[in-house]
Design a protein around this motif. Sequence first.
Motif, PDB file in Angstrom:
ATOM      1  N   ASP A  17       0.863  -1.175   0.000  1.00  0.00           N
ATOM      2  CA  ASP A  17       0.000   0.000   0.000  1.00  0.00           C
ATOM      3  C   ASP A  17       0.901   1.227   0.000  1.00  0.00           C
ATOM      4  O   ASP A  17       1.642   1.450   0.966  1.00  0.00           O
ATOM      5  CB  ASP A  17      -0.894  -0.033   1.242  1.00  0.00           C
ATOM      6  CG  ASP A  17      -1.726   1.228   1.425  1.00  0.00           C
ATOM      7  OD1 ASP A  17      -1.863   2.019   0.474  1.00  0.00           O
ATOM      8  OD2 ASP A  17      -2.233   1.427   2.551  1.00  0.00           O
ATOM      9  N   LYS A  18       0.874   1.992  -1.087  1.00  0.00           N
ATOM     10  CA  LYS A  18       1.785   3.130  -1.232  1.00  0.00           C
ATOM     11  C   LYS A  18       1.618   4.145  -0.103  1.00  0.00           C
ATOM     12  O   LYS A  18       2.593   4.578   0.500  1.00  0.00           O
ATOM     13  CB  LYS A  18       1.588   3.798  -2.587  1.00  0.00           C
ATOM     14  CG  LYS A  18       2.573   4.918  -2.857  1.00  0.00           C
ATOM     15  CD  LYS A  18       2.432   5.431  -4.268  1.00  0.00           C
ATOM     16  CE  LYS A  18       3.215   6.665  -4.578  1.00  0.00           C
ATOM     17  NZ  LYS A  18       4.614   6.664  -4.313  1.00  0.00           N
ATOM     18  N   GLN A  19       0.378   4.522   0.211  1.00  0.00           N
ATOM     19  CA  GLN A  19       0.150   5.503   1.282  1.00  0.00           C
ATOM     20  C   GLN A  19       0.571   4.950   2.641  1.00  0.00           C
ATOM     21  O   GLN A  19       1.193   5.641   3.429  1.00  0.00           O
ATOM     22  CB  GLN A  19      -1.316   5.926   1.323  1.00  0.00           C
ATOM     23  CG  GLN A  19      -1.697   6.895   0.229  1.00  0.00           C
ATOM     24  CD  GLN A  19      -3.147   7.322   0.378  1.00  0.00           C
ATOM     25  OE1 GLN A  19      -4.023   6.487   0.607  1.00  0.00           O
ATOM     26  NE2 GLN A  19      -3.388   8.616   0.237  1.00  0.00           N
ATOM     27  N   GLY A  20       0.208   3.710   2.903  1.00  0.00           N
ATOM     28  CA  GLY A  20       0.603   3.082   4.162  1.00  0.00           C
ATOM     29  C   GLY A  20       2.105   2.965   4.268  1.00  0.00           C
ATOM     30  O   GLY A  20       2.693   3.202   5.334  1.00  0.00           O
ATOM     31  N   HIS A  21       2.748   2.618   3.164  1.00  0.00           N
ATOM     32  CA  HIS A  21       4.208   2.489   3.130  1.00  0.00           C
ATOM     33  C   HIS A  21       4.874   3.829   3.454  1.00  0.00           C
ATOM     34  O   HIS A  21       5.827   3.878   4.249  1.00  0.00           O
ATOM     35  CB  HIS A  21       4.649   1.975   1.753  1.00  0.00           C
ATOM     36  CG  HIS A  21       6.120   1.801   1.617  1.00  0.00           C
ATOM     37  ND1 HIS A  21       6.792   0.725   2.143  1.00  0.00           N
ATOM     38  CD2 HIS A  21       7.056   2.574   1.024  1.00  0.00           C
ATOM     39  CE1 HIS A  21       8.082   0.835   1.875  1.00  0.00           C
ATOM     40  NE2 HIS A  21       8.260   1.955   1.193  1.00  0.00           N
ATOM     41  N   GLU A  22       4.356   4.907   2.870  1.00  0.00           N
ATOM     42  CA  GLU A  22       4.921   6.235   3.123  1.00  0.00           C
ATOM     43  C   GLU A  22       4.721   6.651   4.580  1.00  0.00           C
ATOM     44  O   GLU A  22       5.617   7.245   5.196  1.00  0.00           O
ATOM     45  CB  GLU A  22       4.313   7.256   2.164  1.00  0.00           C
ATOM     46  CG  GLU A  22       4.772   7.070   0.734  1.00  0.00           C
ATOM     47  CD  GLU A  22       4.043   7.960  -0.269  1.00  0.00           C
ATOM     48  OE1 GLU A  22       3.190   8.771   0.150  1.00  0.00           O
ATOM     49  OE2 GLU A  22       4.326   7.820  -1.478  1.00  0.00           O
ATOM     50  N   LEU A  23       3.570   6.326   5.142  1.00  0.00           N
ATOM     51  CA  LEU A  23       3.311   6.637   6.547  1.00  0.00           C
ATOM     52  C   LEU A  23       4.268   5.861   7.458  1.00  0.00           C
ATOM     53  O   LEU A  23       4.865   6.421   8.380  1.00  0.00           O
ATOM     54  CB  LEU A  23       1.855   6.326   6.907  1.00  0.00           C
ATOM     55  CG  LEU A  23       1.485   6.489   8.395  1.00  0.00           C
ATOM     56  CD1 LEU A  23       1.650   7.939   8.834  1.00  0.00           C
ATOM     57  CD2 LEU A  23       0.077   5.997   8.636  1.00  0.00           C
ATOM     58  N   ILE A  24       4.429   4.577   7.178  1.00  0.00           N
ATOM     59  CA  ILE A  24       5.328   3.747   7.984  1.00  0.00           C
ATOM     60  C   ILE A  24       6.764   4.238   7.850  1.00  0.00           C
ATOM     61  O   ILE A  24       7.520   4.259   8.826  1.00  0.00           O
ATOM     62  CB  ILE A  24       5.200   2.260   7.579  1.00  0.00           C
ATOM     63  CG1 ILE A  24       3.789   1.761   7.867  1.00  0.00           C
ATOM     64  CG2 ILE A  24       6.221   1.407   8.321  1.00  0.00           C
ATOM     65  CD1 ILE A  24       3.440   0.459   7.168  1.00  0.00           C
ATOM     66  N   ASP A  25       7.148   4.665   6.647  1.00  0.00           N
ATOM     67  CA  ASP A  25       8.488   5.211   6.434  1.00  0.00           C
ATOM     68  C   ASP A  25       8.711   6.433   7.319  1.00  0.00           C
ATOM     69  O   ASP A  25       9.754   6.567   7.974  1.00  0.00           O
ATOM     70  CB  ASP A  25       8.674   5.568   4.955  1.00  0.00           C
ATOM     71  CG  ASP A  25      10.071   6.055   4.645  1.00  0.00           C
ATOM     72  OD1 ASP A  25      11.049   5.404   5.087  1.00  0.00           O
ATOM     73  OD2 ASP A  25      10.204   7.089   3.954  1.00  0.00           O
ATOM     74  N   THR A  26       7.729   7.309   7.373  1.00  0.00           N
ATOM     75  CA  THR A  26       7.825   8.509   8.219  1.00  0.00           C
ATOM     76  C   THR A  26       7.925   8.121   9.688  1.00  0.00           C
ATOM     77  O   THR A  26       8.763   8.663  10.425  1.00  0.00           O
ATOM     78  CB  THR A  26       6.599   9.427   7.990  1.00  0.00           C
ATOM     79  OG1 THR A  26       6.571   9.812   6.612  1.00  0.00           O
ATOM     80  CG2 THR A  26       6.657  10.657   8.870  1.00  0.00           C
ATOM     81  N   VAL A  27       7.097   7.186  10.120  1.00  0.00           N
ATOM     82  CA  VAL A  27       7.129   6.733  11.514  1.00  0.00           C
ATOM     83  C   VAL A  27       8.493   6.133  11.842  1.00  0.00           C
ATOM     84  O   VAL A  27       9.105   6.462  12.867  1.00  0.00           O
ATOM     85  CB  VAL A  27       5.991   5.714  11.794  1.00  0.00           C
ATOM     86  CG1 VAL A  27       6.189   5.018  13.136  1.00  0.00           C
ATOM     87  CG2 VAL A  27       4.638   6.402  11.733  1.00  0.00           C
ATOM     88  N   HIS A  28       9.002   5.272  10.959  1.00  0.00           N
ATOM     89  CA  HIS A  28      10.291   4.614  11.195  1.00  0.00           C
ATOM     90  C   HIS A  28      11.423   5.645  11.306  1.00  0.00           C
ATOM     91  O   HIS A  28      12.256   5.564  12.209  1.00  0.00           O
ATOM     92  CB  HIS A  28      10.567   3.615  10.074  1.00  0.00           C
ATOM     93  CG  HIS A  28      11.816   2.804  10.270  1.00  0.00           C
ATOM     94  ND1 HIS A  28      11.994   1.955  11.338  1.00  0.00           N
ATOM     95  CD2 HIS A  28      12.945   2.711   9.527  1.00  0.00           C
ATOM     96  CE1 HIS A  28      13.174   1.376  11.242  1.00  0.00           C
ATOM     97  NE2 HIS A  28      13.771   1.819  10.150  1.00  0.00           N
ATOM     98  N   LYS A  29      11.426   6.618  10.417  1.00  0.00           N
ATOM     99  CA  LYS A  29      12.456   7.664  10.461  1.00  0.00           C
ATOM    100  C   LYS A  29      12.329   8.504  11.737  1.00  0.00           C
ATOM    101  O   LYS A  29      13.335   8.868  12.342  1.00  0.00           O
ATOM    102  CB  LYS A  29      12.369   8.555   9.223  1.00  0.00           C
ATOM    103  CG  LYS A  29      12.879   7.868   7.975  1.00  0.00           C
ATOM    104  CD  LYS A  29      12.719   8.742   6.755  1.00  0.00           C
ATOM    105  CE  LYS A  29      13.229   8.004   5.522  1.00  0.00           C
ATOM    106  NZ  LYS A  29      12.973   8.743   4.288  1.00  0.00           N
ATOM    107  N   ASN A  30      11.102   8.818  12.142  1.00  0.00           N
ATOM    108  CA  ASN A  30      10.907   9.601  13.369  1.00  0.00           C
ATOM    109  C   ASN A  30      11.332   8.814  14.609  1.00  0.00           C
ATOM    110  O   ASN A  30      11.870   9.389  15.560  1.00  0.00           O
ATOM    111  CB  ASN A  30       9.464  10.068  13.500  1.00  0.00           C
ATOM    112  CG  ASN A  30       9.136  11.192  12.540  1.00  0.00           C
ATOM    113  OD1 ASN A  30      10.006  11.956  12.125  1.00  0.00           O
ATOM    114  ND2 ASN A  30       7.888  11.295  12.149  1.00  0.00           N
ATOM    115  N   LEU A  31      11.110   7.507  14.612  1.00  0.00           N
ATOM    116  CA  LEU A  31      11.575   6.686  15.726  1.00  0.00           C
ATOM    117  C   LEU A  31      13.100   6.687  15.781  1.00  0.00           C
ATOM    118  O   LEU A  31      13.690   6.749  16.862  1.00  0.00           O
ATOM    119  CB  LEU A  31      11.037   5.259  15.607  1.00  0.00           C
ATOM    120  CG  LEU A  31       9.533   5.094  15.797  1.00  0.00           C
ATOM    121  CD1 LEU A  31       9.097   3.666  15.454  1.00  0.00           C
ATOM    122  CD2 LEU A  31       9.103   5.458  17.202  1.00  0.00           C
ATOM    123  N   GLY A  32      13.739   6.645  14.612  1.00  0.00           N
ATOM    124  CA  GLY A  32      15.204   6.743  14.557  1.00  0.00           C
ATOM    125  C   GLY A  32      15.689   8.076  15.111  1.00  0.00           C
ATOM    126  O   GLY A  32      16.656   8.128  15.869  1.00  0.00           O
TER     127      GLY A  32
END
Length: 184
Positions: free
Chosen positions: A137-152
């Motif tokens: 899911d492109k939108q879900g993937h982009e959201l998860i990418d943002t979350v992962h980067k923010n957790l980092g």
Amino acid sequence: MATTTSNGRDRYSTVAIILHWLIAALIITNLVLAKLAEGASGSARSSLMGPHMAIGISVLFFSIIMVLWRITHPRPPLPAELAGWERVLSKIVHVLFYILIIAAPLAGWLLVSSHGGSKGIDFFGLFTVPDLPVSADKQGHELIDTVHKNLGGAFIYLIALHVLGALKHQFIDKMPYFHRMWPG
């Protein structure tokens, strides 16, 4: 389980110390790999992200062990000399670390899994960690990418706060604090 040293100070168990430093080294390595990968492309990026993903799975594995160890082996009491606000901040930082060491690798695994065409995570050529059962899911993937980067990013601030607190206790407050989590 905590052990008591000859000066009467409590320290973490050997297992807790090993897990602490192992997970810390893996996380710092992963933060560096992620930063290097930001400016790379193509095969250079892939050569950085492959180990980043495998290390992330390692962090998740060792973090689960650490959480289970922590549940069954309470940490040593905080030194009596700590101020109330320092005790509260210490507990908050530790809880946030436990959340991050599970959430960041899970978000990374979910990120890989939600990318269309993923074949799992190659674990240093030893085996493949399968994708989580999620659809691409492109939108879900982009959201998860943002979350992962923010957790980092949160890791960076939390590590800095943790290190500064330890240095303050050791050198400004003159508490022999490092021994609690130092090997040996």
